[in-house]
Write an enzyme that holds these catalytic residues in place. Structure first.
Site, PDB file in Angstrom:
ATOM      1  N   ARG A   1     -20.124   4.821 -16.727  1.00 48.49           N
ATOM      2  CA  ARG A   1     -18.848   4.012 -16.613  1.00 48.49           C
ATOM      3  C   ARG A   1     -18.679   2.492 -16.759  1.00 48.49           C
ATOM      4  O   ARG A   1     -18.370   1.780 -17.019  1.00 48.49           O
ATOM      5  CB  ARG A   1     -18.771   3.820 -14.909  1.00 48.49           C
TER       6      ARG A   1
ATOM      7  N   HIS B   1     -15.466  -3.226  -2.918  1.00 47.29           N
ATOM      8  CA  HIS B   1     -16.441  -2.130  -3.055  1.00 47.29           C
ATOM      9  C   HIS B   1     -17.562  -1.186  -4.015  1.00 47.29           C
ATOM     10  O   HIS B   1     -18.596  -0.771  -4.463  1.00 47.29           O
ATOM     11  CB  HIS B   1     -15.316  -1.298  -3.707  1.00 47.29           C
TER      12      HIS B   1
ATOM     13  N   GLY C   1      -1.175  -1.788  -8.015  1.00 44.35           N
ATOM     14  CA  GLY C   1      -2.342  -0.852  -8.383  1.00 44.35           C
ATOM     15  C   GLY C   1      -3.289   0.788  -7.459  1.00 44.35           C
ATOM     16  O   GLY C   1      -4.382   0.785  -7.819  1.00 44.35           O
TER      17      GLY C   1
ATOM     18  N   LEU D   1       2.587   2.144  -9.747  1.00 39.34           N
ATOM     19  CA  LEU D   1       3.691   2.812 -10.689  1.00 39.34           C
ATOM     20  C   LEU D   1       4.444   3.538  -9.811  1.00 39.34           C
ATOM     21  O   LEU D   1       5.480   3.613 -10.682  1.00 39.34           O
ATOM     22  CB  LEU D   1       2.416   3.555 -12.315  1.00 39.34           C
TER      23      LEU D   1
HETATM   24  N1  APR Z   1       0.031   0.536 -13.108  1.00 45.06           N
HETATM   25  C1  APR Z   1       0.299  -0.228 -11.428  1.00 45.06           C
HETATM   26  N2  APR Z   1      -0.570   1.021 -10.537  1.00 45.06           N
HETATM   27  C2  APR Z   1      -0.825   2.138 -11.400  1.00 45.06           C
HETATM   28  C3  APR Z   1      -0.996   2.642 -13.150  1.00 45.06           C
HETATM   29  C4  APR Z   1      -0.372   1.478 -13.551  1.00 45.06           C
HETATM   30  N3  APR Z   1      -0.258   1.438 -15.057  1.00 45.06           N
HETATM   31  N4  APR Z   1      -1.426   3.375 -12.885  1.00 45.06           N
HETATM   32  C5  APR Z   1      -1.566   4.313 -12.035  1.00 45.06           C
HETATM   33  N5  APR Z   1      -1.343   3.621 -10.807  1.00 45.06           N
HETATM   34  C6  APR Z   1      -1.528   3.722  -9.615  1.00 45.06           C
HETATM   35  C7  APR Z   1      -1.500   5.221  -8.957  1.00 45.06           C
HETATM   36  O1  APR Z   1       0.127   5.507  -9.382  1.00 45.06           O
HETATM   37  C8  APR Z   1      -1.687   5.105  -7.901  1.00 45.06           C
HETATM   38  O2  APR Z   1      -1.451   4.954  -6.787  1.00 45.06           O
HETATM   39  O3  APR Z   1      -2.579   3.229  -9.406  1.00 45.06           O
HETATM   40  C9  APR Z   1      -2.741   4.317  -8.054  1.00 45.06           C
HETATM   41  C10 APR Z   1      -4.701   4.019  -8.546  1.00 45.06           C
HETATM   42  O4  APR Z   1      -4.887   5.095  -7.324  1.00 45.06           O
HETATM   43  P1  APR Z   1      -6.553   5.770  -6.541  1.00 45.06           P
HETATM   44  O5  APR Z   1      -6.845   5.912  -8.623  1.00 45.06           O
HETATM   45  O6  APR Z   1      -6.146   6.368  -5.126  1.00 45.06           O
HETATM   46  O7  APR Z   1      -7.429   4.056  -6.906  1.00 45.06           O
HETATM   47  P2  APR Z   1      -7.272   3.388  -5.823  1.00 45.06           P
HETATM   48  O8  APR Z   1      -6.689   2.935  -4.951  1.00 45.06           O
HETATM   49  O9  APR Z   1      -7.974   1.982  -6.917  1.00 45.06           O
HETATM   50  O10 APR Z   1      -8.970   4.028  -4.757  1.00 45.06           O
HETATM   51  C11 APR Z   1      -9.184   3.200  -3.704  1.00 45.06           C
HETATM   52  O11 APR Z   1     -11.320   5.223  -3.318  1.00 45.06           O
HETATM   53  O12 APR Z   1     -12.500   6.311  -4.763  1.00 45.06           O
HETATM   54  C12 APR Z   1     -12.624   5.654  -4.078  1.00 45.06           C
HETATM   55  O13 APR Z   1     -14.460   3.608  -4.197  1.00 45.06           O
HETATM   56  C13 APR Z   1     -13.138   3.988  -5.148  1.00 45.06           C
HETATM   57  O14 APR Z   1     -11.792   1.935  -4.689  1.00 45.06           O
HETATM   58  C14 APR Z   1     -12.133   2.922  -4.845  1.00 45.06           C
HETATM   59  C15 APR Z   1     -10.845   3.308  -3.438  1.00 45.06           C
END
Ligand code: APR
Length: 231
Positions: free
Chosen positions: A55, A105, A171, A198
């Site tokens: 990564r 994080h 996001g 999204l």
């Molecule tokens: N624009 C806006 N939102 C988006 C886009 C986009 N282009 N693409 C995806 N998303 C949204 C998805 O619908 C989802 O709700 O972003 C979100 C990503 O969610 P996760 O993958 O769960 O990521 P995140 O919320 O940052 O995770 C939180 O979990 O795994 C741990 O430590 C890690 O910091 C991370 C934490």
């Protein structure tokens, strides 16, 4: 107006950085317990290093997108009245020009020494067990907050949430705490809240307003509204 913005993996998706829980997300290809916990690192450090070394190398090949750039533009105007709290460990906010950033994080481009607790800026692999630049012991680990560990700068984050007039989440799926509860803390301090995602997240119901769409479109438009005094 004091604004706190929380960002998650979704803000970097359009830059080509995979999210965690979407269809092609990181947790589809890897078990959390194999790569994102202190126990996993004790049991199989080389597997964990391989995951984060890949990564770290990958973010060198991506660039900030219009959502990151719009937040940097907002900081230019709001200065200390804006704080961006990111769950992301990439450095795309900084490369877009943002300086008022809290990486709750941790960061991919940093190494944490388990012997002396020093955090050192780091861009190379850690899988070849290099010595800590400060204490010389080869006990460096990815400087990432793993499940079961306490996020960075929580006092500063809670203080900013309590003082905020507006809280915005961009996001993030709203499934990981404490970040998923920030909207409630901010509301407790009297802030209005907006979600830009999204699709609706697990905590959309906690927001005063929720807008669905790609961050690369939603965030620049939202920043324009703020700067035009429409919010
Ligand atoms: N624009 C806006 N939102 C988006 C886009 C986009 N282009 N693409 C995806 N998303 C949204 C998805 O619908 C989802 O709700 O972003 C979100 C990503 O969610 P996760 O993958 O769960 O990521 P995140 O919320 O940052 O995770 C939180 O979990 O795994 C741990 O430590 C890690 O910091 C991370 C934490």
């Amino acid at each position: 107006m004091k604004i706190v913005v929380l960002t998650g993996a979704g803000i970097s998706a359009e830059s080509g950085v995979p999210t965690f829980r979407d269809a092609d997300g990181l947790w589809e290809g890897h078990r959390v317990e194999d790569v994102a916990s202190p126990d996993a690192f004790d049991l199989q450090p080389s597997v964990v290093h391989r995951f984060y070394d890949a990564r770290r190398a990958a973010i060198a090949g991506v660039a900030p997108n219009p959502a990151h750039l719009a937040l940097a533009r907002l900081e230019e105007r709001l200065g200390d009245d804006l704080l961006v709290v990111t769950q992301n460990i990439d450095d795309l906010h900084e490369r877009a020009g943002s300086t008022r950033i809290v990486h709750m994080h941790g960061e991919l481009r940093s190494a944490l020494c388990r012997a002396c607790r020093t955090r050192t800026p780091w861009t190379d692999d850690l899988g070849d067990y290099p010595p800590c630049p400060r204490c010389g012991v080869s006990e460096l680990r990815p400087d990432v907050v793993w499940f079961g560990e306490v996020p960075y700068e929580m006092d500063r984050i809670f203080e900013a949430l309590y003082e905020a007039d507006l809280f915005v989440a961009i996001g993030t799926s709203g499934v990981v705490y404490p970040a998923a509860a920030f909207v409630q803390f901010a509301a407790g301090g009297g802030a209005r809240s907006v979600e830009l995602n999204l699709v609706a997240s697990d905590v959309s119901g906690d927001f005063d307003e929720s807008r669905a769409g790609p961050a690369g479109q939603l965030v620049p438009a939202w920043v324009d509204e703020v700067l035009a005094g429409e919010l």
